[in-house]
Motif scaffolding. Structure first.
Motif, mmCIF file in Angstrom:
data_model
loop_
_atom_site.group_PDB
_atom_site.id
_atom_site.type_symbol
_atom_site.label_atom_id
_atom_site.label_comp_id
_atom_site.label_asym_id
_atom_site.label_seq_id
_atom_site.Cartn_x
_atom_site.Cartn_y
_atom_site.Cartn_z
ATOM 1 N N PRO A 1 48.788 27.321 39.359
ATOM 2 C CA PRO A 1 48.973 26.976 37.806
ATOM 3 C C PRO A 1 50.157 26.911 37.779
ATOM 4 O O PRO A 1 51.067 27.706 38.156
ATOM 5 C CB PRO A 1 48.123 27.880 37.157
ATOM 6 C CG PRO A 1 48.057 29.164 38.010
ATOM 7 C CD PRO A 1 48.159 28.634 39.573
ATOM 8 N N CYS A 2 50.812 26.172 36.820
ATOM 9 C CA CYS A 2 52.225 26.209 36.263
ATOM 10 C C CYS A 2 52.701 27.391 35.671
ATOM 11 O O CYS A 2 54.018 27.697 35.700
ATOM 12 C CB CYS A 2 52.246 24.943 35.153
ATOM 13 S SG CYS A 2 51.788 25.329 33.419
ATOM 14 N N GLY A 3 51.684 28.048 34.864
ATOM 15 C CA GLY A 3 52.227 29.496 34.420
ATOM 16 C C GLY A 3 52.823 29.200 33.107
ATOM 17 O O GLY A 3 53.298 30.299 32.405
ATOM 18 N N ALA A 4 53.319 28.278 32.551
ATOM 19 C CA ALA A 4 54.024 27.898 31.175
ATOM 20 C C ALA A 4 53.093 27.025 30.224
ATOM 21 O O ALA A 4 53.422 27.108 28.845
ATOM 22 C CB ALA A 4 55.242 27.152 31.562
ATOM 23 N N CYS A 5 52.241 26.637 30.283
ATOM 24 C CA CYS A 5 51.139 25.803 29.559
ATOM 25 C C CYS A 5 50.355 26.475 28.591
ATOM 26 O O CYS A 5 50.120 27.931 28.655
ATOM 27 C CB CYS A 5 50.499 24.634 30.086
ATOM 28 S SG CYS A 5 48.856 25.074 31.121
ATOM 29 N N SER A 6 49.667 25.841 27.708
ATOM 30 C CA SER A 6 49.019 26.596 26.788
ATOM 31 C C SER A 6 47.799 27.162 27.367
ATOM 32 O O SER A 6 47.316 28.429 26.648
ATOM 33 C CB SER A 6 48.699 25.541 25.460
ATOM 34 O OG SER A 6 48.039 24.582 26.013
ATOM 35 N N GLN A 7 47.066 26.551 28.193
ATOM 36 C CA GLN A 7 45.965 27.185 29.009
ATOM 37 C C GLN A 7 46.339 28.358 29.923
ATOM 38 O O GLN A 7 45.762 29.433 29.788
ATOM 39 C CB GLN A 7 45.317 26.140 29.806
ATOM 40 C CG GLN A 7 44.630 25.026 28.940
ATOM 41 C CD GLN A 7 43.422 25.492 28.220
ATOM 42 O OE1 GLN A 7 42.902 26.467 28.367
ATOM 43 N NE2 GLN A 7 43.215 24.907 27.107
ATOM 44 N N CYS A 8 47.417 28.292 30.486
ATOM 45 C CA CYS A 8 48.011 29.405 31.364
ATOM 46 C C CYS A 8 48.364 30.588 30.243
ATOM 47 O O CYS A 8 47.946 31.839 30.650
ATOM 48 C CB CYS A 8 49.153 29.057 32.142
ATOM 49 S SG CYS A 8 48.992 28.053 33.471
ATOM 50 N N HIS A 9 48.931 30.329 29.294
ATOM 51 C CA HIS A 9 49.305 31.363 28.159
ATOM 52 C C HIS A 9 47.973 32.038 27.559
ATOM 53 O O HIS A 9 48.142 33.244 27.329
ATOM 54 C CB HIS A 9 50.123 30.848 27.112
ATOM 55 C CG HIS A 9 51.715 30.639 27.509
ATOM 56 N ND1 HIS A 9 52.365 31.862 28.339
ATOM 57 C CD2 HIS A 9 52.581 29.730 27.348
ATOM 58 C CE1 HIS A 9 53.797 31.155 28.586
ATOM 59 N NE2 HIS A 9 53.583 30.151 27.882
ATOM 60 N N LEU B 1 42.609 26.278 34.278
ATOM 61 C CA LEU B 1 42.385 25.261 33.488
ATOM 62 C C LEU B 1 43.713 24.777 33.169
ATOM 63 O O LEU B 1 43.855 23.759 32.093
ATOM 64 C CB LEU B 1 41.318 25.334 32.260
ATOM 65 C CG LEU B 1 40.066 25.797 32.528
ATOM 66 C CD1 LEU B 1 39.293 26.227 31.012
ATOM 67 C CD2 LEU B 1 39.209 24.750 33.443
ATOM 68 N N CYS B 2 44.697 25.029 33.772
ATOM 69 C CA CYS B 2 46.243 24.745 33.696
ATOM 70 C C CYS B 2 46.269 23.077 33.529
ATOM 71 O O CYS B 2 45.560 22.123 34.006
ATOM 72 C CB CYS B 2 46.958 25.228 34.946
ATOM 73 S SG CYS B 2 48.636 24.528 34.797
ATOM 74 N N LEU B 3 47.246 22.815 32.516
ATOM 75 C CA LEU B 3 47.298 21.343 32.286
ATOM 76 C C LEU B 3 48.116 20.698 33.307
ATOM 77 O O LEU B 3 48.055 19.605 33.494
ATOM 78 C CB LEU B 3 48.162 21.256 30.964
ATOM 79 C CG LEU B 3 47.609 21.889 29.595
ATOM 80 C CD1 LEU B 3 48.242 21.768 28.503
ATOM 81 C CD2 LEU B 3 46.075 21.307 29.482
ATOM 82 N N ARG B 4 48.847 21.564 34.305
ATOM 83 C CA ARG B 4 49.430 20.917 35.276
ATOM 84 C C ARG B 4 48.948 21.510 36.661
ATOM 85 O O ARG B 4 49.902 21.537 37.670
ATOM 86 C CB ARG B 4 51.075 20.965 34.996
ATOM 87 C CG ARG B 4 51.427 20.086 34.099
ATOM 88 C CD ARG B 4 53.097 20.470 34.010
ATOM 89 N NE ARG B 4 53.352 21.748 33.467
ATOM 90 C CZ ARG B 4 53.422 21.902 31.811
ATOM 91 N NH1 ARG B 4 52.970 20.949 30.982
ATOM 92 N NH2 ARG B 4 53.647 23.028 31.238
HETATM 93 ZN ZN ZN Z 1 49.691 25.707 32.922
#
Ligand code: ZN
Ligand code: ZN
Length: 377
Positions: free
Chosen positions: A120-128, A134-137
């Protein structure tokens, strides 16, 4: 740990000390490794590849076992939606930490581990929100990055889970697919003691879902077109089996549940969903839940939508293995789920192609093919 892991000699690759390669590790790492590289549909080549460098926060894993997944087969047929070629497949694996990149203190060389595959990217709304699956990236090892059909794979240290000494590498390679089943059964379906659960499908995920539901104390009926798989399900402890080639699934489940239907249906067929989801609406009780674990090759299905309204049915999806590795390792280590029933075929890495073909042909008696890139002592 320290079980004398050794790489097989392959064309006398040059030894390079980890220190000289800018990473810290206890065991010398070869500069080249054997890998099965997919160049396109049905074009799998055994090659010498440079051993990946673990970047900051990553570890280099020496792969002792990597299971072949149905989604690998989609990639092999050139029909996986995300894959770009060339790619090293393999996202169900376990091994020994060979070296660690900078900043890694959570794990040391020699540790026996398995690994989550989401990147996961760790920075998107789903990661937060904590839904990293379900990370957007979202990227995934073995599809968006090189996986473990190889002697070595680089993995973020945070993805690793230590293995109990009693758990074999082959069994540990099953943690990822069983974690997919666990996420669906426990987190998405909320299966608990005393519930009645129907699992549709006896692929590894369906069998895993049935085994997890049993381990959680549910009564389980499972359906399949294949008697051999239903026998495996019985040995995993499921209560009732239905071969849909011979029996009417809806009539049988309603008979077994005194006409009411089951609390939860886990759809794990991975095809024919137009048929199986309609059956699911007929065998689930009022206010019951259908969880979709199977993949949708046609991406659509026809639903009896009036039944959802009139009988207050609900349907949820389930994606990935989110926060399920720990519980699954416990289920395997405690003996609640027997990994040996899944491990039907083990092959060296250079037999990855034949292994994929065996799976494609649905050979009788075969459940999981486990590749063993590095022979462990
Ligand atoms: Zn993410
Ligand atoms: Zn998989």
């Amino acid at each position: 740990m320290g079980r004398g892991v050794r790489a097989r000699a392959r064309g006398a690759p040059a030894e390079t000390s980890p220190a000289r390669r800018g990473i810290s590790g206890g065991t010398p790492v070869t500069a080249q490794m054997q890998a099965a590289v997919l160049y396109g549909g049905h074009d799998l080549r055994l090659e010498q590849r440079p051993v990946p460098q673990p970047g900051p926060g990553e570890v280099l894993l020496r792969v002792a076992a990597c299971a072949v997944c149905g989604s690998d087969l989609h990639a092999y047929h050139g029909s996986h939606p995300r894959i770009r070629f060339p790619r090293i497949l393999g996202h169900e694996f376990a091994g020994t930490v060979a070296a660690v990149g900078s900043g890694v203190s959570s794990v040391a060389p020699g540790a026996r581990v398995c690994a989550e595959v989401d990147l996961p990217c760790g920075a998107c709304s789903q990661c937060h929100a904590g839904r990293t699956h379900l990370c957007l990236r979202l990227r995934t090892l073995g599809f968006d990055a090189d996986g473990a059909y190889a002697e070595y794979v680089a993995v973020p240290a945070g993805n690793l889970h230590p293995l109990p000494p009693t758990l074999s590498f082959a069994a540990a390679a099953l943690v990822q697919p069983l974690a997919v089943a666990y996420h669906g059964v426990k987190h998405q379906a909320g299966v608990a003691t005393g519930q009645k659960v129907a699992v549709l499908g006896t692929g590894p995920i369906g069998l895993g879902a049935a085994a997890v539901a049993r381990a959680l104390g549910a009564w389980v009926v499972i359906s399949s077109t294949r008697d051999a798989r239903l026998e495996v399900a019985q040995r995993l402890g499921v209560d009732e089996t239905v071969n849909v080639r011979r029996e009417d699934l809806v009539a049988r489940v309603l008979e077994l549940t005194h006409g009411e239907g089951v609390d939860t249906v886990i759809e794990a067929v991975g095809g024919l969903q137009d048929e199986t989801l309609q059956q699911a609406t007929q065998i689930v009780r009022r206010a019951g839940l259908i969880v979709v674990l199977g993949t949708f090759p046609s991406k659509r299905a026809t639903l009896r939508i009036a039944e959802f309204k009139d009988r207050e049915l609900a349907m949820r999806g389930s994606r990935g293995d989110h926060q399920a590795f720990g519980p699954v390792i416990d289920l395997l280590a405690s003996g609640a789920v027997d990994p040996s029933l899944f491990i039907t075929t083990t092959l060296p890495l250079d037999q990855a192609g034949p292994g994929l073909q065996m799976l494609d042909e649905k050979r009788a008696g075969l459940v999981k093919v486990i590749l063993q890139p590095v022979v462990t002592g």
